[in-house]
Design an enzyme around this catalytic site. Structure first.
Site, PDB file in Angstrom:
ATOM      1  N   GLU A  16       0.958  -1.150   0.428  1.00  0.00           N
ATOM      2  CA  GLU A  16      -0.331  -0.038   0.283  1.00  0.00           C
ATOM      3  C   GLU A  16       0.471   1.296  -0.079  1.00  0.00           C
ATOM      4  O   GLU A  16       1.476   1.051   0.882  1.00  0.00           O
ATOM      5  CB  GLU A  16      -0.820  -0.163   1.358  1.00  0.00           C
ATOM      6  CG  GLU A  16      -2.284   1.288   0.998  1.00  0.00           C
ATOM      7  CD  GLU A  16      -1.795   1.970   2.219  1.00  0.00           C
ATOM      8  OE1 GLU A  16      -1.553   3.280   1.020  1.00  0.00           O
ATOM      9  OE2 GLU A  16      -1.693   2.397   2.959  1.00  0.00           O
TER      10      GLU A  16
ATOM     11  N   CYS B 254      -2.337   8.126   3.952  1.00  0.00           N
ATOM     12  CA  CYS B 254      -1.457   8.218   3.016  1.00  0.00           C
ATOM     13  C   CYS B 254      -3.083   8.434   2.505  1.00  0.00           C
ATOM     14  O   CYS B 254      -3.443   9.055   0.983  1.00  0.00           O
ATOM     15  CB  CYS B 254      -1.490   6.175   2.474  1.00  0.00           C
ATOM     16  SG  CYS B 254      -2.455   5.663   3.528  1.00  0.00           S
TER      17      CYS B 254
END
Length: 543
Positions: free
Chosen positions: A293, A327
């Site tokens: 990720e 993020c």
């Protein structure tokens, strides 16, 4: 284990403590913060359950007070990687063949330890070394990590019950084996929960792990290791390797025993690791599982029917909580011209009320960015906006690193929907807004979908269900976690499995059964109860 089809306790999300004035939890955490501020911890490498002090050390400081040293961290290198690989190999057979119930018990116990006696320690370490407010630390270091350790064993049992059918005379079933070799877990600074989940999810499934925590957040990671030891995790199952990325990562990925990568971090680093693994693919014992990720350029898209106050609060919380160092943080927004004046007024009001400072002052909404490099990067984008006529600084726009790495919450208006600030991940409290003509809704949705290489999170705001349906369809592949009338941050384990695609990662959904599946290698078993006694088939008895 005793005979029985054992149930895992059905998980419930860990309640969030409020830390209100005069509360017992506030007094307890304040005491732990004072204790940590008064000490300097020596963080060792941990291999095979043994602490190693390499003598090559770096200091960990408070980002909001970078003259205050919290820890001295010993750095691992090639020699420690060699020892860790050996220790993992020695632990692999016993751990991988241990009953799943016994493995589950380790992490269920870890969850209760974190929810109880370890809660203040993990929260305080996260607040001080990662500069998180008390609320941001609580939802991360305590609640989310507890959730990972309670939900993952539950998902593991569900996964193991997924079995094929059998016909009469046969028994068909699937065995979920650990990977052969070790998993390399590389964890980020911004979420203690991710630091805890990336090594433990593969370990839960019977794998052994080499873990490199973020260089800017080793203290909370060290306490996670000590907590896991108290929970009964055998030596060598997870090996703790703080150090520079190249000094640890390169010797790890060069080893033939590498069986998987569990990564959260920058897109560039992940792509570099993937390229290195691809170049060495013939040298590995097995094809490594690669789960990552990475970055995001997450959006908020408002329809002309959107509720203005809801949009404003989503932008402020989504962009500026934890200084935009998520993020999933709202980094770009698309606002219709008909709403822009009211949205702007709301942003100026809300941002003007934001208090920024030390996380030990619970009145603050924001603290510092993680280090000087992050500060300089954020300021470079703000300076770029100041230098170009196509941008306007709506709020903020200043920074000060004299004592801590503080960047003001900054809102930038961009005339160009494909400008540098609309495309690139900044990972700081900088929100860029493009105002579109109401009549250009469909074209602007296409802009939103195609402007950024990322596809992690996104949010839309609208009232009419027909508009919501059309917008969601237009942005279907633009975000792996998609929010309707809510900010694009705050995924909860068991509710919103997290991950994105495109340049944002492999979308293997942390906090779900799908992620655990990546850490297993299935063996299909067919057992015949009455074996054939002749090689001839019935059709062969007549021409």
């Amino acid at each position: 284990m005793a005979n029985g089809i054992v149930r895992v306790p059905e998980p419930i999300n860990e309640p969030i403590q409020a830390f209100g004035p005069g509360s017992a939890e506030k007094a307890s955490l304040k005491k732990r913060l004072d204790q940590m501020l008064a000490e300097q911890v020596e963080v060792p490498v941990i291999v095979g359950g043994q602490e190693i002090r390499t003598g090559k050390t770096v200091e960990t400081v408070c980002p909001h007070d970078h003259g205050h040293v919290l820890a001295t961290v010993h750095q691992a290198g090639a020699a420690e990687v060699e020892k860790a690989a050996q220790a993992a190999g020695e632990a692999w057979k016993e751990w991988s063949e241990m009953s799943w119930e016994a493995r589950a018990a380790v992490f269920l116990k870890a969850a209760d330890l974190l929810a109880g006696p370890w809660r203040d320690t993990l929260n305080a370490a996260t607040m001080l070394t990662q500069s998180k407010t008390v609320f941001q630390a609580e939802i991360d270091a305590a609640c989310e990590l507890v959730d990972f350790w309670r939900f993952n064993p539950y998902y593991m049992r569900q996964l193991y019950t997924e079995q094929p059918g059998s016909v009469r005379g046969l028994w068909d079933y699937v065995e979920f084996r650990a990977l052969e070799g070790f998993v390399f877990a590389v964890t980020p600074f911004n979420f203690t929960s991710i630091a805890g989940n990336l090594p433990t999810a593969p370990a839960l499934m019977g794998n052994v792990v080499l873990w490199k925590p973020a260089s800017t957040a080793p203290l909370a990671a060290y306490y996670i290791m000590k907590l896991l030891e108290e929970a009964g995790l055998p030596p060598g199952v997870i090996n703790f390797l703080p150090g520079r990325g190249s000094q640890v990562g390169n010797p790890v990925t060069a080893r033939p025993e590498l069986a998987g990568i569990h990564f959260t971090g920058s897109t560039a680093v992940f792509q570099g690791m993937w390229k290195q693994i691809g170049g060495d693919i013939a040298n590995y014992h097995t094809y490594p599982r690669i789960v990552g990720e990475t970055g995001g350029k997450d959006f908020v898209f408002a329809h002309p029917s959107a509720d203005v106050q809801s949009v404003v609060i989503a932008l402020v919380r989504g962009a500026f909580e934890y200084q935009g160092q998520k993020c999933s943080a709202a980094s770009r927004a698309y606002i219709p011209k008909s709403l822009w004046k009211r949205v702007r007024n709301g942003l100026e009001r809300e941002v003007g009320d934001i208090e920024m400072g030390s996380p030990t002052d619970f009145r603050n909404f924001m603290c510092a960015v993680i280090d000087e490099a992050s500060f300089d990067n954020a300021v470079s984008y703000i300076d770029h906006a100041k230098s170009k006529d196509e941008f306007e600084i709506v709020c903020g726009g200043e920074g000060d690193k004299s004592k801590g790495y503080f960047v003001q919450p900054t809102v930038v208006l961009s005339e160009d929907p494909r400008s540098k600030l609309m495309q690139e991940e900044i990972f700081a409290p900088v929100l860029t807004i493009y105002v579109y003509d109401d009549a250009d809704l469909e074209a602007t949705l296409e802009l939103c979908d195609t402007t950024s290489p990322y596809a992690l999170t996104g949010a839309i705001f609208a009232t009419d269900r027909r508009d919501i349906t059309k917008m969601a369809a237009a942005l279907r592949h633009s975000a792996g976690n998609f929010y309707i009338n809510d900010k694009p941050t705050g995924a909860v384990v068991g509710q919103q499995p997290f991950g994105g695609s495109r340049a944002s990662g492999t979308n293997d959904k942390a906090g779900s059964m799908m992620n655990l599946l990546r850490w297993t290698s299935q063996r299909s078993i067919k057992e015949t109860f009455v074996s054939p006694t002749s090689s001839a088939y019935p059709h062969m008895s007549e021409e």
